[in-house]
Design an enzyme around this catalytic site. Structure first.
Site, PDB file in Angstrom:
ATOM      1  N   CYS A 172     -11.082   2.682  -0.116  1.00 39.72           N
ATOM      2  CA  CYS A 172      -9.701   3.056   0.206  1.00 39.72           C
ATOM      3  C   CYS A 172      -9.363   2.313   1.487  1.00 39.72           C
ATOM      4  O   CYS A 172     -10.168   2.306   2.426  1.00 39.72           O
ATOM      5  CB  CYS A 172      -9.575   4.565   0.417  1.00 39.72           C
ATOM      6  SG  CYS A 172      -7.953   5.069   1.059  1.00 39.72           S
TER       7      CYS A 172
ATOM      8  N   CYS B 104      -4.274  -1.598  -1.859  1.00 34.29           N
ATOM      9  CA  CYS B 104      -4.436  -0.170  -2.122  1.00 34.29           C
ATOM     10  C   CYS B 104      -5.384  -0.027  -3.305  1.00 34.29           C
ATOM     11  O   CYS B 104      -5.087  -0.519  -4.408  1.00 34.29           O
ATOM     12  CB  CYS B 104      -3.076   0.433  -2.463  1.00 34.29           C
ATOM     13  SG  CYS B 104      -3.173   2.138  -2.997  1.00 34.29           S
TER      14      CYS B 104
ATOM     15  N   ASP C  58       0.876  -1.173   0.000  1.00 35.12           N
ATOM     16  CA  ASP C  58       0.000   0.000   0.000  1.00 35.12           C
ATOM     17  C   ASP C  58       0.912   1.221   0.000  1.00 35.12           C
ATOM     18  O   ASP C  58       2.127   1.106   0.164  1.00 35.12           O
ATOM     19  CB  ASP C  58      -0.897   0.001   1.257  1.00 35.12           C
ATOM     20  CG  ASP C  58      -1.776   1.243   1.358  1.00 35.12           C
ATOM     21  OD1 ASP C  58      -2.414   1.596   0.347  1.00 35.12           O
ATOM     22  OD2 ASP C  58      -1.817   1.889   2.422  1.00 35.12           O
ATOM     23  N   SER C  59       0.306   2.406  -0.131  1.00 36.46           N
ATOM     24  CA  SER C  59       1.093   3.628  -0.069  1.00 36.46           C
ATOM     25  C   SER C  59       1.578   3.922   1.349  1.00 36.46           C
ATOM     26  O   SER C  59       2.465   4.744   1.531  1.00 36.46           O
ATOM     27  CB  SER C  59       0.225   4.803  -0.531  1.00 36.46           C
ATOM     28  OG  SER C  59      -0.863   4.963   0.368  1.00 36.46           O
TER      29      SER C  59
ATOM     30  N   GLU D  95      -3.170   9.171   8.342  1.00 39.18           N
ATOM     31  CA  GLU D  95      -1.715   9.002   8.518  1.00 39.18           C
ATOM     32  C   GLU D  95      -1.193   9.865   9.677  1.00 39.18           C
ATOM     33  O   GLU D  95      -0.200   9.539  10.295  1.00 39.18           O
ATOM     34  CB  GLU D  95      -0.967   9.358   7.220  1.00 39.18           C
ATOM     35  CG  GLU D  95      -1.341   8.496   6.016  1.00 39.18           C
ATOM     36  CD  GLU D  95      -0.471   7.245   5.828  1.00 39.18           C
ATOM     37  OE1 GLU D  95       0.667   7.229   6.308  1.00 39.18           O
ATOM     38  OE2 GLU D  95      -0.945   6.276   5.197  1.00 39.18           O
TER      39      GLU D  95
ATOM     40  N   HIS E  66      -7.453   2.952   3.818  1.00 44.45           N
ATOM     41  CA  HIS E  66      -7.321   3.780   5.032  1.00 44.45           C
ATOM     42  C   HIS E  66      -8.672   3.970   5.731  1.00 44.45           C
ATOM     43  O   HIS E  66      -8.715   4.243   6.924  1.00 44.45           O
ATOM     44  CB  HIS E  66      -6.777   5.169   4.677  1.00 44.45           C
ATOM     45  CG  HIS E  66      -5.306   5.214   4.404  1.00 44.45           C
ATOM     46  ND1 HIS E  66      -4.741   4.659   3.276  1.00 44.45           N
ATOM     47  CD2 HIS E  66      -4.279   5.750   5.113  1.00 44.45           C
ATOM     48  CE1 HIS E  66      -3.423   4.871   3.294  1.00 44.45           C
ATOM     49  NE2 HIS E  66      -3.130   5.535   4.405  1.00 44.45           N
TER      50      HIS E  66
HETATM   51  N1  DGL Z   1      -4.928   3.286   0.927  1.00 39.28           N
HETATM   52  C1  DGL Z   1      -4.839   3.574  -0.426  1.00 39.28           C
HETATM   53  C2  DGL Z   1      -6.084   3.258  -1.195  1.00 39.28           C
HETATM   54  O1  DGL Z   1      -6.717   2.268  -0.876  1.00 39.28           O
HETATM   55  C3  DGL Z   1      -4.055   4.773  -0.886  1.00 39.28           C
HETATM   56  C4  DGL Z   1      -4.323   6.052  -0.274  1.00 39.28           C
HETATM   57  C5  DGL Z   1      -3.359   7.118  -0.742  1.00 39.28           C
HETATM   58  O2  DGL Z   1      -2.153   6.917  -0.601  1.00 39.28           O
HETATM   59  O3  DGL Z   1      -3.817   8.128  -1.260  1.00 39.28           O
HETATM   60  O4  DGL Z   1      -6.439   3.925  -2.135  1.00 39.28           O
END
Ligand code: DGL
Length: 262
Positions: free
Chosen positions: A180, A69, A6-7, A148, A182
């Site tokens: 997402c 991600c 993931d990022s 984050e 997150h």
């Molecule tokens: N968690 C990621 C997603 O599912 C990436 C979020 C990001 O880095 O912008 O899209």
């Protein structure tokens, strides 16, 4: 090993779900915190980063990849499947399947990063599965940095979530995809704002379920990956201050983050 990327921290919600659904399978996690956020990057960049991340995981022993991600999966999922011979599971198809199965009215809301929403991958896949479905989308670019930073229960975060969610609530969706990885960390503040009767699809949990099903169906791969004696490893390409406490909070234990240069 099972490689996950993931990022940043978001994919840890997928890793945590995999740990509890598939115990005994050691994980190699890579959080690309040096290049986060992915949600504001172009398709070309996301393809480049995804390729590098998979190569990194493969060099460390991964033979099955989970793209944890939505932004990377929406831009690069299919291309990575063409470029690599490893099985690649991502977060999108499993979330679509759950949404289409669970929605009674066919009115499905999707929240995600700008990259994911602009790719229209959810809208397209839902329509393919149910042509009568109506999709309503909302890009939520402020949510990833808030997570984050660890601003999960702050008043400001609740206000921003409300602002993003209200248009979808007005559309009377009966299902909302957290598109997402997150966002599961914000589920407790999203749920009351979309309405407690709306079914929430957690793309992290659905990806873990899809992996579980895959391992059940492919016993040769399952046997190769199963190794309860081997420890999981968690790599990050940078380590800003709030990340370690957030990682510990996500897993409910101390996580040793290994900083690497990629
Ligand atoms: N968690 C990621 C997603 O599912 C990436 C979020 C990001 O880095 O912008 O899209």
């Amino acid at each position: 090993m099972i490689g996950i990327f993931d990022s940043g921290l978001g994919g840890m919600t997928v890793a945590r779900a995999i740990e509890s659904l598939c115990p005994g399978f050691p994980l190699l996690y890579f959080g690309d915190l040096a290049r986060t956020p992915y949600g504001s990057k172009s398709t070309e960049r996301l393809i480049e980063y995804s390729q590098k991340n998979i190569e990194f995981l493969a060099e460390h022993g991964a033979t099955l990849i989970v793209i944890a991600c939505n932004s990377a999966a929406s831009a690069a999922g299919e291309i990575m499947r063409q470029r690599f011979s490893y099985p690649i599971i991502d977060v999108i198809a499993p979330a679509v399947e759950n949404a289409v199965t669970r929605s009674h009215t066919g009115r499905v809301g999707i929240i995600g990063t700008r990259a994911t929403i602009a790719s229209e991958i959810y809208q397209r896949c839902i329509k393919e599965r149910n042509p009568a479905a109506a999709t309503y989308t909302q890009a939520c670019p402020l949510l990833v940095p808030l997570v984050e930073e660890g601003w999960i229960n702050r008043r400001e975060t609740k206000m921003i979530v409300k602002k993003y969610i209200q248009p979808l609530r007005r559309q009377q969706v009966d299902t909302l995809i957290l598109g997402c990885t997150h966002y599961p960390l914000l589920k407790s503040i999203i749920a009351p704002r979309i309405g407690n009767r709306v079914h929430i699809v957690d793309s992290s949990i659905e990806a873990a379920k899809a992996l579980h099903t895959y391992l059940e169906a492919n016993t040769d791969i399952r046997e190769k990956l199963y190794n309860p004696k081997k420890a999981s490893r968690y790599f990050v390409s940078d380590l800003p201050a709030p990340v370690s406490p957030m990682a510990n909070a996500i897993f409910g234990r101390t996580i040793q983050l290994e900083k690497v240069h990629v």
